[in-house]
Enzyme design. Structure first.
Site, PDB file in Angstrom:
ATOM      1  N   CYS A   2      26.511  37.886  27.847  1.00 13.59           N
ATOM      2  CA  CYS A   2      26.664  37.060  26.661  1.00 13.59           C
ATOM      3  C   CYS A   2      27.846  37.529  25.823  1.00 13.59           C
ATOM      4  CB  CYS A   2      25.415  37.145  25.795  1.00 13.59           C
ATOM      5  SG  CYS A   2      23.937  36.638  26.659  1.00 13.59           S
ATOM      6  N   GLU A 482      36.336  49.369  48.478  1.00 12.19           N
ATOM      7  CA  GLU A 482      36.935  48.504  47.459  1.00 12.19           C
ATOM      8  C   GLU A 482      37.420  47.192  48.080  1.00 12.19           C
ATOM      9  OE1 GLU A 482      36.741  48.423  44.439  1.00 12.19           O
ATOM     10  OE2 GLU A 482      38.392  47.178  43.731  1.00 12.19           O
ATOM     11  N   LYS A 604      31.950  39.997  33.735  1.00 15.31           N
ATOM     12  CA  LYS A 604      32.965  41.041  33.670  1.00 15.31           C
ATOM     13  C   LYS A 604      32.361  42.354  33.178  1.00 15.31           C
ATOM     14  CE  LYS A 604      37.114  42.863  33.562  1.00 15.31           C
ATOM     15  NZ  LYS A 604      37.594  43.395  34.848  1.00 15.31           N
TER      16      LYS A 604
END
Ligand code: M6R
Length: 609
Positions: A2, A482, A604
């Site tokens: 949020c 990765e 993110k």
């Protein structure tokens, strides 16, 4: 996760708060809303159109009465209750005079919900957040001032969260409070703001302040029982509004990838002085304490964890201190053996990943010294750690990290060299030489980036594949991890990473002519071993891509495609071999028609457990 933006002051516009929400879009969200307090009281607009919610909200801003001096906004990433209109924030109480937005989770919300329902409140949503509005309503009805009501209710909520609330009878103040979850205060042009992070308000704010924990802060007009901005510690945020604008690229992912040599160079340059010595004023730990360290533990999540895995090799190589690396969400539930001879390093781009924060907090409580490696000044992790090494990568908007990864490795490398020097394992002259050679890697990263188009052309025959394996040994294993993570995040494909020598212990059973194996084979002491592993893969019919140093024709002859990178010292190789894999993830995702900046299900900054 949020996102919260709130602004108060003359001429604050719903459109400005909306723009702030737009800049938080990268955090991931599924619904959105705005509220203001106008002459007629609280007005709310909300929308739940998934990833298009902000587009929808923009078209509805005109429904709000213009001329308010207080606006709050929210992007929601659903936790309690589906991403529906009813569950979108802002939420109000029964009277419609309390309005709030919330980031985080109320762990004890079931009992609190049952309590307010039993008191006759009508809940319109399934969220934990709305319950808070009703609890505040009760406190106001009992005669409390807004700040006291917010503080009192907050003390009953368990869990990590940030809350921003406004009250119809106080159209000149917004109130905020937080526990662990990110929230900062800012001012600019006579207006005051709350925001989940600085990029949201870079174009309207000029001064930034740390938001304390567990304390009600009021912005705008001073309010009884709440501290004002003058009591807060300023934050030295030097990012500019244009740093978060998409210029010349189709996505933030590609833009930030193109910036990674510069980000790496800025980071390492900030930690090396003109004579090649270490800049230690950033590292505010007593050198004598560092000297007697007997153990280093690195914790992080996702890409930051992978940087930590590279860091392990660097610290053991230069400083000869045993290092363990763990995923933060695992480490926090272990019973690690720690004392003040141990250093726990939290690596986090955002400095706000809850898992990393709680792992580092736990280590500090167990007696360890703590170091944060983070890109965000004033972030939670930077504040709770004994000392901080900042990466200087500039704001990273793309959900899939690129430039901060290389900067994290650069910071860990310089820490490793400094520790080695302090402990007497390397002479000052060798340390200087190592630092200078590290700085020069930026040029090799840049060359690899310039080959992006060439990599994409070589990768074109593979983009239709849906089964990828990444293999490497030692320093290249974290790179393999990765590469697989980037591909998973952006393309949603099955991508696995293994230490190359581990394939034969099981995973090789999965190989056939439909599988693509990406082998990392820089010229290092394990090159021959990896070449042998590639032969094993070829013998099972799998297609092979190699990532190798320039001129390694032998490696190239074993592969259908060779992605060459400039040769650097083996110890710095993860900084260049990861570049073609970052390019690959973007290319495969684009070929599948996916939006690189909006990977599904991801946020993110992960501020929940
Ligand atoms: O902000 P942090 O570095 O703590 O974030 C950790 C992970 O959530 C993050 O690296 C994640 O794996 C990225 N999406 C990677 O591209």
């Amino acid at each position: 996760m949020c996102g919260i933006v709130g602004g108060v002051g003359p001429s604050i516009l719903a459109a400005e708060v909306f723009e702030g929400l737009k800049r938080l879009e990268y955090r991931g969200y599924d619904s959105a809303g705005l509220a203001l307090i106008g002459t007629g009281g609280v007005e709310v607009i909300r929308t739940a159109c998934g990833r298009h919610s902000l587009d929808d909200l923009k078209g509805r801003i005109d429904e709000l009465t213009p001329g308010a001096s207080l606006v709050i906004g929210h992007t929601r990433w659903a936790t309690h209750g589906a991403p529906t209109l009813e569950n979108a924030h802002p939420h109000t109480d029964c009277t419609g005079r309390v309005v709030l937005v919330h980031n985080g989770i109320v762990d004890n919300f079931r009992e609190l919900r049952a309590e307010v329902v039993s008191h006759g409140h009508e809940l319109k949503s399934a969220t934990d957040s709305e319950v808070i509005a009703h609890l505040i309503e009760e406190e106001l009805a009992a005669g409390m001032e807004p700040a006291a009501a917010l503080g009192s209710v907050f003390s009953r909520l368990s869990g990590h969260m940030a809350l921003v609330a406004a009250f119809a009878q106080f159209p000149g103040s917004i109130f905020g409070i937080r526990r662990t979850s990110p929230l900062l205060v800012a001012e600019g042009d006579g207006r005051s703001f709350f925001a989940s992070d600085a990029p949201a308000i870079l174009d309207v704010a000029t001064s930034f302040y740390e938001m304390p924990e567990e304390r009600v802060i009021a912005i705008g007009k001073l309010a009884n029982g709440a501290a004002g901005v003058s009591t807060l510690t300023p934050l030295a945020i030097d990012w500019a509004s244009q740093d978060v604008e998409l210029v010349g690229h189709q996505s933030f992912y590609e833009m930030e990838l193109s910036q990674e040599a510069g980000a790496f160079l800025d980071t390492v340059s900030s930690l090396i002085d003109e004579g090649g010595g270490a800049v230690v004023d950033e590292l505010k730990v007593d050198p004598y304490e560092l000297k007697r360290l007997r153990k280093v533990t690195v914790v992080g999540c996702g890409t930051s964890y992978h940087a930590g895995l590279v860091g392990r090799f660097l610290i053991e190589h230069f400083a000869k201190v045993p290092v363990e690396v763990d995923v933060a969400s695992e480490y926090r539930y272990r019973d690690p053996i720690l004392d003040d001879d141990a250093l726990v390093v939290g690596v986090s781009q955002s400095g706000e990943s809850l898992d990393t924060i709680t792992a580092v907090k736990g280590a500090a409580a167990a007696g360890a010294r703590t170091l944060a490696v983070t890109n965000v000044i004033g972030s939670q992790l930077s504040r709770l750690s004994d000392t901080v090494l900042y990466t200087r990568a500039g704001p990273e908007v793309s959900v899939a990290s690129t430039k901060t990864h290389l900067s994290q490795i650069g910071a860990l490398a310089l820490f490793a060299i400094y520790l080695g020097e302090l402990k007497g394992h390397i002479y000052p002259e060798e340390a200087r030489e190592a630092r200078n050679s590290l700085r020069k890697v930026a040029a090799a990263i840049e060359v690899a980036l310039e080959r992006k188009r060439g990599y994409e052309e070589k990768l074109a025959p593979f983009v239709g594949t849906d089964r990828f394996f990444f293999i490497g040994r030692n320093l290249q294993y974290p790179v393999a991890l990765e590469g697989a993570l980037k591909l998973k995040e952006l393309s949603y494909l099955a991508a696995e990473a293994y230490p190359a020598g581990e394939l034969k212990h099981g995973p090789i059973a999965m190989l056939d002519s439909e599988a693509v194996v990406v082998a990392l084979v820089p010229r290092d002491r394990l090159r021959e071993k990896v070449l042998a592993n590639i032969e094993e893969v070829r013998a099972r019919g799998a297609r092979v891509i190699v990532v190798a140093f320039d001129g390694d024709d032998e490696a190239a002859t074993l592969a259908e495609a060779a992605l060459f990178v400039p040769e650097v010292r083996p110890i710095w190789s993860p900084l260049v071999t990861v570049v073609p894999l970052q390019v690959m993830a973007g290319a495969v995702a684009r070929s599948r028609g996916l939006n690189l900046d909006r990977p599904r299900n991801l946020a993110k900054t992960v501020t929940v457990e």
